[in-house]
Write an enzyme that holds these catalytic residues in place. Sequence first.
Site, PDB file in Angstrom:
ATOM      1  N   ASP A   1      -2.585  17.328 -15.999  1.00  0.00           N
ATOM      2  CA  ASP A   1      -2.970  16.009 -16.486  1.00  0.00           C
ATOM      3  C   ASP A   1      -2.531  15.950 -17.946  1.00  0.00           C
ATOM      4  O   ASP A   1      -3.124  16.589 -18.814  1.00  0.00           O
ATOM      5  CB  ASP A   1      -4.491  15.820 -16.355  1.00  0.00           C
TER       6      ASP A   1
ATOM      7  N   ARG B   1       0.825  -1.218   0.000  1.00  0.00           N
ATOM      8  CA  ARG B   1       0.000   0.000   0.000  1.00  0.00           C
ATOM      9  C   ARG B   1       0.855   1.263   0.000  1.00  0.00           C
ATOM     10  O   ARG B   1       0.367   2.348  -0.304  1.00  0.00           O
ATOM     11  CB  ARG B   1      -0.960   0.020   1.204  1.00  0.00           C
TER      12      ARG B   1
ATOM     13  N   TYR C   1     -11.040  16.636 -17.838  1.00  0.00           N
ATOM     14  CA  TYR C   1     -11.727  15.333 -17.870  1.00  0.00           C
ATOM     15  C   TYR C   1     -12.912  15.386 -16.900  1.00  0.00           C
ATOM     16  O   TYR C   1     -12.818  15.990 -15.826  1.00  0.00           O
ATOM     17  CB  TYR C   1     -10.707  14.251 -17.474  1.00  0.00           C
TER      18      TYR C   1
HETATM   19  N1  PLP Z   1      -7.472  12.029 -17.111  1.00  0.00           N
HETATM   20  C1  PLP Z   1      -7.885  11.925 -18.373  1.00  0.00           C
HETATM   21  C2  PLP Z   1      -7.526  13.010 -19.351  1.00  0.00           C
HETATM   22  C3  PLP Z   1      -8.654  10.834 -18.789  1.00  0.00           C
HETATM   23  O1  PLP Z   1      -9.066  10.747 -20.049  1.00  0.00           O
HETATM   24  C4  PLP Z   1      -8.987   9.842 -17.825  1.00  0.00           C
HETATM   25  C5  PLP Z   1      -9.815   8.671 -18.181  1.00  0.00           C
HETATM   26  O2  PLP Z   1     -10.397   8.621 -19.249  1.00  0.00           O
HETATM   27  C6  PLP Z   1      -8.555  10.002 -16.510  1.00  0.00           C
HETATM   28  C7  PLP Z   1      -7.780  11.099 -16.191  1.00  0.00           C
HETATM   29  C8  PLP Z   1      -8.897   9.025 -15.433  1.00  0.00           C
HETATM   30  O3  PLP Z   1      -8.127   7.883 -15.558  1.00  0.00           O
HETATM   31  P1  PLP Z   1      -8.512   6.486 -14.861  1.00  0.00           P
HETATM   32  O4  PLP Z   1      -9.703   5.953 -15.591  1.00  0.00           O
HETATM   33  O5  PLP Z   1      -7.282   5.670 -15.020  1.00  0.00           O
HETATM   34  O6  PLP Z   1      -8.834   6.782 -13.428  1.00  0.00           O
END
Ligand code: PLP
Length: 361
Positions: free
Chosen positions: A181, A55, A109
């Site tokens: 991101d 973990r 997202y």
């Molecule tokens: N960030 C982006 C730009 C995504 O497209 C996604 C999932 O589609 C995520 C984060 C989340 O990722 P996860 O599904 O691995 O939690």
Amino acid sequence: MSGAPDGRRLRPATLAVHAGAAPPEPGAPVVPPIVQSATFFGGRGEPASQLVYSRYGNNPNQAMVAEKVAALEGTEASLMLGSGMAATAMTVLAVCEAGDHVVASRYLYGATHAFLTRELPRRGVSVTFVDPDEPDAWEAAARAETRLLLIEVPTNPTLRVFDPRPAAAAARRRGAVLAMDATFASPVNARMAEYGVDAEIHSATKYLGGHSDIIAGVVSGSAELIERVRAMMKLYGPAPDPHAAWLLDRGLRTLAQRVAQQNHNALELARFFEGRPEVARVLYPGLESHPDHALARELLDGFGGVVSIVLAGGGAAADRMCDALGLALLAPSLGGVETLVSQPRYTSHQPLTPEEREAAG
Ligand code: PLP
């Protein structure tokens, strides 16, 4: 490891194979074994940081992936987590506490947007959304209590490419953290630490894993920041399974080749769509017609494997097109070896209201 024995910086394709690997001892396996153990023998009285426990993200498979991703990103450290959302959420929680403020791009997202608008207020953290099309917006929205600035590049699903440098400057002035991101870029197409980003986040479910068979996330940055994120993972618990870490390592070995091919295929597809009367708009940063094409050329080494289209016939036409697909599969996600198609209103951006979707383009 990020350099060759003679000090040269190794290319991503080489780092993706060799970084983080154990020294080549005679008789040792070329492929690392899966260390499917939750816990590990410890001595007496060792500092807690020395304990190895899955973990904590320091199982050998997790640690190897972390070292490899840090080498690819060009950062001091990385951490693998149980999903992309875990990487985002634990990074936000590592940086923000009650009374703090976040400035975030309004192009995010769907689940990230939902986390900011629904979870953070419950924890006493306020959020201001800005349009990164206006570079001054970051500085204008940031306050003394701003601890985090958050941006996504390229954006899901509009594939906008924004300049992180104005956000980085606003973060610096306040001692805040700029997180990005960069899932849609992958570390092959972008290494955003070079542009002042403090925390590079990826859903490793996508390009990094590359085979649509694991859910995982990674975050990279300074060793100090990554230890703060690890502390959150220890408490909230979204650690990856050793087998998922092993699969992620296997996927990473071909990352550079897969992304190069995906960059190529997507550009071909985008050019094809540009010539079709049924398609009102093609959104792909590799096209000259894309509003961010010049910036994308400056910041990215490739434009990615996702192409977004707006059909002239609207949602009904999109449904008909999806019903008629042959080889392409109707499923959310991206970055794997198969071609997937999805409508964000039903998938990634389903958590948003229609008004929020409209605002996000
Ligand atoms: N960030 C982006 C730009 C995504 O497209 C996604 C999932 O589609 C995520 C984060 C989340 O990722 P996860 O599904 O691995 O939690």
